[in-house]
Design an enzyme around this catalytic site. Sequence first.
Site, PDB file in Angstrom:
ATOM      1  N   LYS A  13       1.361 -10.134  -2.139  1.00 29.68           N
ATOM      2  CA  LYS A  13       2.812  -9.906  -1.987  1.00 29.68           C
ATOM      3  C   LYS A  13       3.419 -10.904  -0.990  1.00 29.68           C
ATOM      4  CE  LYS A  13       2.211  -5.651  -0.502  1.00 29.68           C
ATOM      5  NZ  LYS A  13       0.729  -5.594  -0.590  1.00 29.68           N
ATOM      6  N   ARG A  88       6.995   1.849   0.923  1.00 28.44           N
ATOM      7  CA  ARG A  88       5.591   2.177   0.645  1.00 28.44           C
ATOM      8  C   ARG A  88       5.431   3.648   0.322  1.00 28.44           C
ATOM      9  NH1 ARG A  88       3.152  -2.274   3.933  1.00 28.44           N
ATOM     10  NH2 ARG A  88       0.995  -2.492   3.281  1.00 28.44           N
ATOM     11  N   ARG A 127      -8.905 -13.426   4.271  1.00 25.82           N
ATOM     12  CA  ARG A 127      -7.518 -13.671   4.701  1.00 25.82           C
ATOM     13  C   ARG A 127      -7.468 -14.109   6.161  1.00 25.82           C
ATOM     14  NH1 ARG A 127      -2.671  -9.573   3.560  1.00 25.82           N
ATOM     15  NH2 ARG A 127      -4.020  -7.993   4.479  1.00 25.82           N
ATOM     16  N   ARG A 160      -7.126 -10.257  10.644  1.00 23.97           N
ATOM     17  CA  ARG A 160      -6.444  -9.022  11.060  1.00 23.97           C
ATOM     18  C   ARG A 160      -7.448  -7.890  11.278  1.00 23.97           C
ATOM     19  NH1 ARG A 160      -1.589  -8.360   6.775  1.00 23.97           N
ATOM     20  NH2 ARG A 160      -2.215  -6.200   7.087  1.00 23.97           N
ATOM     21  N   ARG A 171      -7.190   1.796   3.305  1.00 24.22           N
ATOM     22  CA  ARG A 171      -5.841   1.340   2.929  1.00 24.22           C
ATOM     23  C   ARG A 171      -5.643   1.399   1.415  1.00 24.22           C
ATOM     24  NH1 ARG A 171      -5.327  -4.328   5.506  1.00 24.22           N
ATOM     25  NH2 ARG A 171      -3.170  -4.209   4.849  1.00 24.22           N
TER      26      ARG A 171
HETATM   27  P1  ADP Z   1      -0.444  -8.879   0.672  1.00 24.80           P
HETATM   28  O1  ADP Z   1       0.809  -9.426   1.320  1.00 24.80           O
HETATM   29  O2  ADP Z   1      -0.193  -8.263  -0.672  1.00 24.80           O
HETATM   30  O3  ADP Z   1      -1.227  -7.976   1.580  1.00 24.80           O
HETATM   31  P2  ADP Z   1      -1.427 -11.625   0.928  1.00 24.80           P
HETATM   32  O4  ADP Z   1      -0.279 -12.422   0.360  1.00 24.80           O
HETATM   33  O5  ADP Z   1      -1.590 -11.645   2.407  1.00 24.80           O
HETATM   34  O6  ADP Z   1      -1.393 -10.110   0.375  1.00 24.80           O
HETATM   35  O7  ADP Z   1      -2.766 -12.128   0.203  1.00 24.80           O
HETATM   36  C1  ADP Z   1      -4.032 -11.584   0.544  1.00 24.80           C
HETATM   37  C2  ADP Z   1      -5.081 -12.691   0.614  1.00 24.80           C
HETATM   38  O8  ADP Z   1      -5.294 -13.250  -0.698  1.00 24.80           O
HETATM   39  C3  ADP Z   1      -4.647 -13.866   1.502  1.00 24.80           C
HETATM   40  O9  ADP Z   1      -5.786 -14.396   2.131  1.00 24.80           O
HETATM   41  C4  ADP Z   1      -4.057 -14.870   0.498  1.00 24.80           C
HETATM   42  O10 ADP Z   1      -4.136 -16.202   0.995  1.00 24.80           O
HETATM   43  C5  ADP Z   1      -4.937 -14.644  -0.727  1.00 24.80           C
HETATM   44  N1  ADP Z   1      -4.221 -14.853  -1.994  1.00 24.80           N
HETATM   45  C6  ADP Z   1      -2.913 -14.580  -2.273  1.00 24.80           C
HETATM   46  N2  ADP Z   1      -2.622 -14.873  -3.563  1.00 24.80           N
HETATM   47  C7  ADP Z   1      -3.773 -15.322  -4.116  1.00 24.80           C
HETATM   48  C8  ADP Z   1      -4.142 -15.781  -5.437  1.00 24.80           C
HETATM   49  N3  ADP Z   1      -3.259 -15.785  -6.438  1.00 24.80           N
HETATM   50  N4  ADP Z   1      -5.434 -16.122  -5.631  1.00 24.80           N
HETATM   51  C9  ADP Z   1      -6.337 -16.078  -4.622  1.00 24.80           C
HETATM   52  N5  ADP Z   1      -6.069 -15.669  -3.373  1.00 24.80           N
HETATM   53  C10 ADP Z   1      -4.813 -15.294  -3.110  1.00 24.80           C
HETATM   54  P1  AMP Z   2       0.990  -5.162   5.573  1.00 20.36           P
HETATM   55  O1  AMP Z   2       1.092  -6.358   6.454  1.00 20.36           O
HETATM   56  O2  AMP Z   2       2.177  -5.032   4.639  1.00 20.36           O
HETATM   57  O3  AMP Z   2      -0.327  -5.083   4.841  1.00 20.36           O
HETATM   58  O4  AMP Z   2       1.068  -3.878   6.530  1.00 20.36           O
HETATM   59  C1  AMP Z   2       0.083  -3.639   7.510  1.00 20.36           C
HETATM   60  C2  AMP Z   2       0.155  -2.193   7.974  1.00 20.36           C
HETATM   61  O5  AMP Z   2       1.442  -1.950   8.581  1.00 20.36           O
HETATM   62  C3  AMP Z   2       0.024  -1.132   6.887  1.00 20.36           C
HETATM   63  O6  AMP Z   2      -1.325  -0.836   6.574  1.00 20.36           O
HETATM   64  C4  AMP Z   2       0.734   0.052   7.551  1.00 20.36           C
HETATM   65  O7  AMP Z   2      -0.079   0.674   8.530  1.00 20.36           O
HETATM   66  C5  AMP Z   2       1.883  -0.631   8.297  1.00 20.36           C
HETATM   67  N1  AMP Z   2       3.095  -0.720   7.446  1.00 20.36           N
HETATM   68  C6  AMP Z   2       3.698  -1.852   6.993  1.00 20.36           C
HETATM   69  N2  AMP Z   2       4.770  -1.551   6.249  1.00 20.36           N
HETATM   70  C7  AMP Z   2       4.855  -0.197   6.224  1.00 20.36           C
HETATM   71  C8  AMP Z   2       5.751   0.727   5.614  1.00 20.36           C
HETATM   72  N3  AMP Z   2       6.775   0.325   4.844  1.00 20.36           N
HETATM   73  N4  AMP Z   2       5.516   2.056   5.807  1.00 20.36           N
HETATM   74  C9  AMP Z   2       4.498   2.479   6.568  1.00 20.36           C
HETATM   75  N5  AMP Z   2       3.619   1.667   7.162  1.00 20.36           N
HETATM   76  C10 AMP Z   2       3.789   0.325   6.995  1.00 20.36           C
END
Ligand code: ADP
Ligand code: AMP
Length: 214
Positions: A13, A88, A127, A160, A171
């Site tokens: 995302k 969420r 990541r 992270r 999660r």
């Molecule tokens: P989210 O915001 O949904 O938690 P991220 O955008 O942080 O996910 O992506 C999670 C991990 O996967 C990161 O390390 C990112 O660089 C990697 N990633 C994102 N899109 C792709 C893709 N299409 N193919 C492979 N790895 C990806």
């Molecule tokens: P993210 O970076 O989007 O993966 O979020 C990391 C963590 O932040 C999540 O696992 C939740 O603990 C918290 N968080 C982020 N956005 C929300 C939301 N909209 N509602 C509740 N918790 C959130």
Amino acid sequence: MKIIMLGAPGAGKGTQADKICAKYDIPHISTGDIFRANIKNNTELGQKAKSYMDKGLLVPDELVVDLVVDRVKADDCAKGYVLDGFPRTIPQAEALDKALEASGEKVDFAINVEVPDENIINRMSGRRACVTCGATYHIVHIPTKVEGICDKCGSELILRDDDKPETVKKRLDVYHEQTQPLIDYYTEKGVLHEVDGTKDMEEVFGAIVNILGA
Ligand code: ADP
Ligand code: AMP
């Protein structure tokens, strides 16, 4: 153009939200980044949020809803925005809709980035995140030019705390239970679009641009 990114943690995302925001010149609002910045600055909100985030749980709705509702009223959101990680829960989605309806607005696109659970653990362990500018990389799929250093702002990257496999499993459970119902919610509103998030980053982005239009 008001866009919501849906999908499991690690689906991509944030990666896609960055690309959408660069192309359409709209702000990227990531609630996870907002919480991580608050943790880094040791604010009261950060301390409260951390206790939930470290366990893989969602931060309570009352700590996140007003924050987002206020943020989307800011001047830089006039042309639209991408919400990444919000809503969420169903109550969060309802609160957002209510706030938007009050000014005659609505969510235009909810984009669900689909990635099966099996792929998620691998994505998360690779990541690397920049706590200064929010950029996200992957040690194998999306590497930085210099290992451990953010391409965009030169800060050090972190793994992270909540990307450890035990926390990721929790999660994912929380996602299926509390966030996945939003897919039906936005389908009923007629704004849901699905993309295959297992594809290469540029292919996923191409599919999203097709949905949003040039
Ligand atoms: P989210 O915001 O949904 O938690 P991220 O955008 O942080 O996910 O992506 C999670 C991990 O996967 C990161 O390390 C990112 O660089 C990697 N990633 C994102 N899109 C792709 C893709 N299409 N193919 C492979 N790895 C990806
Ligand atoms: P993210 O970076 O989007 O993966 O979020 C990391 C963590 O932040 C999540 O696992 C939740 O603990 C918290 N968080 C982020 N956005 C929300 C939301 N909209 N509602 C509740 N918790 C959130």
